[in-house]
Design an enzyme around this catalytic site. Structure first.
Site, short mmCIF file in Angstrom:
data_model
loop_
_atom_site.label_atom_id
_atom_site.label_comp_id
_atom_site.label_asym_id
_atom_site.label_seq_id
_atom_site.Cartn_x
_atom_site.Cartn_y
_atom_site.Cartn_z
CB ALA A 1 24.55 44.47 54.36
CG LEU B 1 29.61 45.63 43.77
CD1 LEU B 1 30.31 45.02 42.55
CD2 LEU B 1 28.10 45.71 43.53
CB ALA C 1 29.45 54.06 47.95
CG ASP C 2 24.65 48.75 49.41
OD1 ASP C 2 24.95 48.12 48.38
OD2 ASP C 2 23.71 48.42 50.17
CB CYS D 1 26.22 56.22 53.77
SG CYS D 1 25.95 54.78 54.81
NE ARG E 1 27.96 49.11 59.92
CZ ARG E 1 26.72 48.76 59.57
NH1 ARG E 1 25.96 48.07 60.41
NH2 ARG E 1 26.24 49.09 58.38
#
Length: 264
Positions: free
Chosen positions: A263, A208, A168-169, A146, A21
């Site tokens: 991000a 990642l 999950a960042d 999230c 996104r």
């Protein structure tokens, strides 16, 4: 924490490149689980320094049921700034869903109060869940949750928590989430007269970002250090009475922080 480093290694070795996104691009894999025994220390990363003020105040903000960033700003926390509107509002995000979920018939449900009461009165229940991902409200949220829902489990006098995180960042978000839900588990265990058990972290899309790869590889070169200990004010017996001053981390000696762009 070996569990977290193993996650990074697994995604680097077996993940696939995907668009996302934000337009940044990711290396991603679907479905991953980590387990942390909270008796062995507080799961705060030692291979890079984390900003505990942000983690702890964010959790307290969720528990207050608030969705405006004023409380965060009053406490010098800026992690939600990118998503807030000009008035500091985020829409019906975590705090709203945790503390005042709106039902179709016009009632509101305080999921946090309910789950604490269940843990105290019916610890064998398999319904001790809190859900943040409300399909009816997603379009009104600045950022859909999230960390979508979490469940508690009591056995042998110990409270465990499992979180399902849809997105999950790994480099920036996941370390915060681990520490936040570990803290929540400790707090609820204290007010329910229980010891802590495990924190189980289940990830959906674990990714990642491509602009975090250099930082992630740097982190993998660093040696683990002993986990710190968490000390809560033992006088606090109501979950909603905890303040930032009631939370103390002892023996946190991490490697230096590693900067990375979020991000949006």
């Amino acid at each position: 924490m070996k569990q977290y480093h193993d996650l990074i290694k697994t995604v680097l070795e077996h993940g696939v490149k995907k668009e996302d996104r934000t337009g940044t691009g990711t290396i991603s894999m679907f479905g991953y689980q980590m387990r942390y025994n909270l008796q062995e220390g507080f799961p705060l990363l030692t291979t890079k320094k984390l900003h505990t003020r942000s983690i702890f105040h964010e959790l307290l903000w969720f528990l207050k049921g608030e969705t405006n960033i004023k409380y965060l700003h009053d406490n010098k926390v800026t992690i939600w700034d990118e998503w807030a509107d000009e008035n500091g509002n985020l829409g019906p995000v975590y705090g709203k869903q945790w503390r005042s979920w709106e039902t179709a018939d016009g009632r509101t449900i305080d999921q946090i109060t309910n789950v604490v009461e269940q843990i105290k009165k019916n610890p064998n229940s398999r319904r001790m869940l809190v859900v943040a991902f409300n399909p009816g409200d997603v379009d009104k949220m600045a950022l859909p949750p999230c960390h979508a829902f979490f469940q508690f489990y009591v056995a042998n006098g110990k409270l465990s928590c499992q979180l399902y995180q849809r997105s999950a960042d790994i480099f920036l978000g996941v370390p915060f989430n681990i520490a936040s839900y570990a803290l929540l588990t400790h707090m609820i265990a204290q007010v329910c007269d229980l010891e802590v058990g495990d924190f189980v972290h289940t990830l959906g899309d674990a990714h990642l970002y491509l602009n975090h790869l250099e930082q992630a590889n740097l982190q993998l070169t660093r040696e683990f250090r002993p986990l710190p200990q968490l000390k809560l004010n033992p006088a606090k017996k109501d979950l909603f009475d905890f303040t930032y001053e009631d939370i103390e981390i002892i023996g946190y000696d991490p490697h230096p922080a590693i900067k990375a762009e979020v991000a949006v």
